[in-house]
Design an enzyme around this catalytic site. Structure first.
Site, PDB file in Angstrom:
ATOM      1  N   HIS A 114      19.283  28.870  42.940  1.00 21.18           N
ATOM      2  CA  HIS A 114      20.165  27.845  42.330  1.00 21.18           C
ATOM      3  C   HIS A 114      19.592  26.474  42.471  1.00 21.18           C
ATOM      4  O   HIS A 114      18.318  26.161  43.829  1.00 21.18           O
ATOM      5  CB  HIS A 114      21.465  27.596  42.040  1.00 21.18           C
ATOM      6  CG  HIS A 114      22.240  29.108  41.433  1.00 21.18           C
ATOM      7  ND1 HIS A 114      22.278  29.313  39.482  1.00 21.18           N
ATOM      8  CD2 HIS A 114      21.942  30.414  41.454  1.00 21.18           C
ATOM      9  CE1 HIS A 114      22.373  30.660  39.446  1.00 21.18           C
ATOM     10  NE2 HIS A 114      21.773  31.594  40.212  1.00 21.18           N
TER      11      HIS A 114
ATOM     12  N   ASP B  97      23.160  34.907  33.035  1.00 13.59           N
ATOM     13  CA  ASP B  97      23.366  34.596  34.604  1.00 13.59           C
ATOM     14  C   ASP B  97      22.998  32.873  33.744  1.00 13.59           C
ATOM     15  O   ASP B  97      24.439  32.228  33.569  1.00 13.59           O
ATOM     16  CB  ASP B  97      21.936  34.687  35.387  1.00 13.59           C
ATOM     17  CG  ASP B  97      22.639  33.958  36.946  1.00 13.59           C
ATOM     18  OD1 ASP B  97      23.899  33.283  36.881  1.00 13.59           O
ATOM     19  OD2 ASP B  97      22.336  33.716  37.824  1.00 13.59           O
TER      20      ASP B  97
ATOM     21  N   ASN C  26      19.982  28.404  37.309  1.00  9.69           N
ATOM     22  CA  ASN C  26      18.996  29.289  37.875  1.00  9.69           C
ATOM     23  C   ASN C  26      17.909  28.188  37.670  1.00  9.69           C
ATOM     24  O   ASN C  26      17.650  27.099  37.208  1.00  9.69           O
ATOM     25  CB  ASN C  26      19.073  30.042  36.556  1.00  9.69           C
ATOM     26  CG  ASN C  26      19.503  31.615  37.191  1.00  9.69           C
ATOM     27  OD1 ASN C  26      19.791  31.703  38.394  1.00  9.69           O
ATOM     28  ND2 ASN C  26      21.048  30.780  36.432  1.00  9.69           N
TER      29      ASN C  26
ATOM     30  N   CYS D 111      27.549  28.297  38.422  1.00  2.53           N
ATOM     31  CA  CYS D 111      28.148  28.777  38.937  1.00  2.53           C
ATOM     32  C   CYS D 111      29.635  28.473  38.495  1.00  2.53           C
ATOM     33  O   CYS D 111      30.529  27.305  38.938  1.00  2.53           O
ATOM     34  CB  CYS D 111      28.143  28.965  40.006  1.00  2.53           C
ATOM     35  SG  CYS D 111      29.584  29.702  41.484  1.00  2.53           S
TER      36      CYS D 111
HETATM   37  C1  LIG Z   1      35.533  43.664  37.739  1.00  2.00           C
HETATM   38  C2  LIG Z   1      36.459  43.338  36.810  1.00  2.00           C
HETATM   39  C3  LIG Z   1      36.672  43.913  35.971  1.00  2.00           C
HETATM   40  C4  LIG Z   1      37.723  43.348  37.702  1.00  2.00           C
HETATM   41  O1  LIG Z   1      38.505  42.626  37.484  1.00  2.00           O
HETATM   42  P1  LIG Z   1      40.327  43.471  37.211  1.00  2.00           P
HETATM   43  O2  LIG Z   1      41.188  42.276  36.588  1.00  2.00           O
HETATM   44  O3  LIG Z   1      40.021  43.033  38.663  1.00  2.00           O
HETATM   45  O4  LIG Z   1      40.335  44.673  36.946  1.00  2.00           O
HETATM   46  P2  LIG Z   1      40.803  45.144  35.935  1.00  2.00           P
HETATM   47  O5  LIG Z   1      40.433  46.815  36.332  1.00  2.00           O
HETATM   48  O6  LIG Z   1      42.598  45.591  36.388  1.00  2.00           O
HETATM   49  O7  LIG Z   1      40.630  45.186  33.953  1.00  2.00           O
HETATM   50  C5  LIG Z   1      41.098  43.804  33.763  1.00  2.00           C
HETATM   51  C6  LIG Z   1      41.001  44.488  32.344  1.00  2.00           C
HETATM   52  O8  LIG Z   1      39.459  44.085  32.470  1.00  2.00           O
HETATM   53  C7  LIG Z   1      39.098  45.437  31.581  1.00  2.00           C
HETATM   54  N1  LIG Z   1      37.478  45.482  31.966  1.00  2.00           N
HETATM   55  C8  LIG Z   1      37.815  46.363  32.755  1.00  2.00           C
HETATM   56  N2  LIG Z   1      36.326  46.549  33.743  1.00  2.00           N
HETATM   57  C9  LIG Z   1      35.563  46.077  32.149  1.00  2.00           C
HETATM   58  C10 LIG Z   1      34.420  46.286  32.034  1.00  2.00           C
HETATM   59  N3  LIG Z   1      33.591  46.500  33.167  1.00  2.00           N
HETATM   60  N4  LIG Z   1      34.210  46.311  30.595  1.00  2.00           N
HETATM   61  C11 LIG Z   1      34.883  46.037  29.672  1.00  2.00           C
HETATM   62  N5  LIG Z   1      35.801  45.674  30.294  1.00  2.00           N
HETATM   63  C12 LIG Z   1      36.842  45.817  31.065  1.00  2.00           C
HETATM   64  C13 LIG Z   1      40.233  46.518  31.703  1.00  2.00           C
HETATM   65  O9  LIG Z   1      40.598  47.313  30.637  1.00  2.00           O
HETATM   66  C14 LIG Z   1      40.971  45.364  31.783  1.00  2.00           C
HETATM   67  O10 LIG Z   1      42.015  45.347  30.545  1.00  2.00           O
HETATM   68  P3  LIG Z   1      43.239  45.403  29.740  1.00  2.00           P
HETATM   69  O11 LIG Z   1      43.570  46.431  30.107  1.00  2.00           O
HETATM   70  O12 LIG Z   1      43.928  43.820  30.479  1.00  2.00           O
HETATM   71  O13 LIG Z   1      43.292  44.891  28.428  1.00  2.00           O
HETATM   72  C15 LIG Z   1      36.126  42.001  36.668  1.00  2.00           C
HETATM   73  O14 LIG Z   1      36.468  40.987  37.842  1.00  2.00           O
HETATM   74  C16 LIG Z   1      34.892  41.570  36.468  1.00  2.00           C
HETATM   75  O15 LIG Z   1      34.276  41.951  34.976  1.00  2.00           O
HETATM   76  N6  LIG Z   1      34.153  40.347  37.229  1.00  2.00           N
HETATM   77  C17 LIG Z   1      32.758  40.256  36.012  1.00  2.00           C
HETATM   78  C18 LIG Z   1      32.294  39.005  36.979  1.00  2.00           C
HETATM   79  C19 LIG Z   1      31.238  38.314  36.589  1.00  2.00           C
HETATM   80  O16 LIG Z   1      30.294  38.993  35.467  1.00  2.00           O
HETATM   81  N7  LIG Z   1      30.775  37.419  37.208  1.00  2.00           N
HETATM   82  C20 LIG Z   1      29.808  36.786  36.556  1.00  2.00           C
HETATM   83  C21 LIG Z   1      28.316  37.627  37.354  1.00  2.00           C
HETATM   84  S1  LIG Z   1      27.708  37.873  38.866  1.00  2.00           S
HETATM   85  C22 LIG Z   1      26.810  36.473  39.229  1.00  2.00           C
HETATM   86  O17 LIG Z   1      27.050  35.355  37.964  1.00  2.00           O
HETATM   87  C23 LIG Z   1      26.229  36.665  40.448  1.00  2.00           C
HETATM   88  C24 LIG Z   1      24.959  36.344  40.174  1.00  2.00           C
HETATM   89  C25 LIG Z   1      24.638  37.949  39.999  1.00  2.00           C
HETATM   90  O18 LIG Z   1      23.695  35.794  39.452  1.00  2.00           O
HETATM   91  C26 LIG Z   1      23.967  36.066  41.765  1.00  2.00           C
HETATM   92  C27 LIG Z   1      23.656  35.344  42.422  1.00  2.00           C
HETATM   93  O19 LIG Z   1      23.712  33.817  41.421  1.00  2.00           O
HETATM   94  O20 LIG Z   1      24.528  35.020  43.245  1.00  2.00           O
END
Ligand SMILES: CC(C)(COP(=O)([O-])OP(=O)([O-])OC[C@H]1O[C@@H](n2cnc3c(N)ncnc32)[C@H](O)[C@@H]1OP(=O)([O-])[O-])[C@@H](O)C(=O)NCCC(=O)NCCSC(=O)C[C@@](C)(O)CC(=O)[O-]
Length: 348
Positions: A242, A40, A282, A273
């Site tokens: 945070h 994070d 955080n 964020c």
């Molecule tokens: C969920 C998705 C994947 C949907 O993303 P999408 O674009 O809807 O998914 P998709 O299935 O169409 O995939 C798009 C591309 O990503 C690839 N892909 C798809 N999945 C993966 C994977 N797992 N690993 C590697 N590659 C992946 C997939 O293969 C494709 O590649 P392309 O075919 O175009 O070359 C995307 O939105 C995503 O990765 N989101 C994550 C965002 C993130 O990490 N945010 C930060 C973390 S959460 C946070 O910080 C909050 C927290 C936890 O700390 C708590 C708080 O503070 O509240």
């Protein structure tokens, strides 16, 4: 703790005591800190942080007493480029017995990639014993973060969780924006409770309640906790705060007072964020550990070592150290070193 502010001499001696030992009296029990800085804390850094630096951060945190370090995320590198080296992190992490290294997993693709490296639990190398799945309290935030609604994310995460459990992994859940959403504004605590329940029903051993944009107050966090504990005991919930409006530490302490025994934090207050303009990182681990030790809880952390890590990583990534507790401890340590050198010179 607040009483200290009016008594600088006592505050100074307490700081020295805290800095010199991890073994503060633990009359009130133990609070587990989930150190989230490698994930994070760094995920929003625009400049790529070298894999070796991330591994060194994890190593130093464990050496300072961390028993749970969120080490990376198997998310789409198109969405979060900084986490693209998480497979290498998992492969190369020097795992210590008794320490968990959870990785964030958003979908089946992420879990498959993790299991390719980790294998079922117990099969080295590169094993981890835990993943973290994440959703949000609002559809708008879930869409911005994961490109789907909350209901869709829960539907997506249920089989991911089952598969992880079948592989012997523990699964931690996150609900984001529990204290307010940058798109939808106020969040109904009862709705947070319902989303948390869905994660617990899926098989998460714990749900971390994320005030992602740092807008909650202690009263707001307690309202959320009240709703959540309608569904499960307080030990099943963690506080993830945070510090955008300076309420992060107060929120953590209010949650701990209410029985929460797991707190997420990031050394040097790293983080931010991408979906919330002006949101800070955080809550810093240094101030959480300081406040908990002074309140009679143990954390297992060596606060002086933690402060040094905060100073080091801030320099490495070229950011000011976001922990005022860390800065104070480092300044005191530097002064003590100067005084010792002066004394040595005077004796010669
Ligand atoms: C969920 C998705 C994947 C949907 O993303 P999408 O674009 O809807 O998914 P998709 O299935 O169409 O995939 C798009 C591309 O990503 C690839 N892909 C798809 N999945 C993966 C994977 N797992 N690993 C590697 N590659 C992946 C997939 O293969 C494709 O590649 P392309 O075919 O175009 O070359 C995307 O939105 C995503 O990765 N989101 C994550 C965002 C993130 O990490 N945010 C930060 C973390 S959460 C946070 O910080 C909050 C927290 C936890 O700390 C708590 C708080 O503070 O509240």
């Amino acid at each position: 703790m607040l009483g200290l502010l009016a008594r600088p001499a006592r505050a100074a001696s307490l700081l020295q005591r805290c800095a010199s030992s991890a073994a503060a009296p633990a009359a009130r029990g133990h609070v587990k800190i989930v150190e989230v800085s490698p994930r994070d804390g760094l995920q929003n850094e625009a400049r790529v942080v070298p894999t070796a630096t991330k591994l060194e951060l994890v190593r130093r945190l464990v050496a300072a007493g961390a028993t749970c370090v969120e080490a990376g995320a198997f998310v789409s590198p198109k969405w979060v480029p900084q986490m693209a080296d998480s497979p290498q992190i998992l492969q190369q992490i020097a795992q210590q017995r008794g320490v968990s290294y959870p990785f964030l997993v958003p979908n089946d693709k992420g879990l498959a990639a993790l299991l390719d490296i980790a294998g079922p639990r117990g099969s080295a190398p590169g094993q981890t014993d835990e993943i973290a799945i994440f959703t949000a309290a609002t559809d708008a935030f879930a869409r911005a973060n994961t490109n789907c609604s909350v209901a869709e994310s829960l539907e997506r995460l249920a089989p991911v969780t089952q598969r992880a459990l079948d592989a012997g992994l523990r699964v931690r859940g996150y609900v984001s924006v529990v204290g307010g959403c940058p798109y939808q504004g106020d969040v109904d605590p009862a709705h947070v409770g319902a989303v948390a329940k869905a994660l617990l029903d899926m098989g998460c051993y714990e749900v971390s309640l994320g005030d992602t944009v740092g807008v909650a107050t202690p009263a707001a966090m307690l309202a959320v906790l009240n709703e959540c504990t309608r569904h499960a005991p307080v030990e099943r919930f963690a506080a993830h705060c945070h510090d955008t409006f300076g309420t992060g530490l107060a929120n953590v302490l209010a949650c701990v007072d209410a029985g929460v025994r797991t707190v997420d934090a990031a050394v040097a207050g790293l983080g931010g964020c991408p979906y919330s303009p002006g949101a800070t990182g955080n809550i810093d681990t240094e101030s959480v550990v300081y406040a908990l030790h002074e309140s009679g809880y143990s954390t297992g952390f060596d606060l002086a070592a933690l402060a040094r890590i905060g100073g080091w990583i801030s320099e490495e990534i070229g950011r000011p150290n976001g922990s005022s507790a860390g800065r104070a401890l480092l300044a005191r340590e530097a002064k003590a070193q100067r005084d010792a050198q002066k004394e040595t010179r005077a004796r010669l």
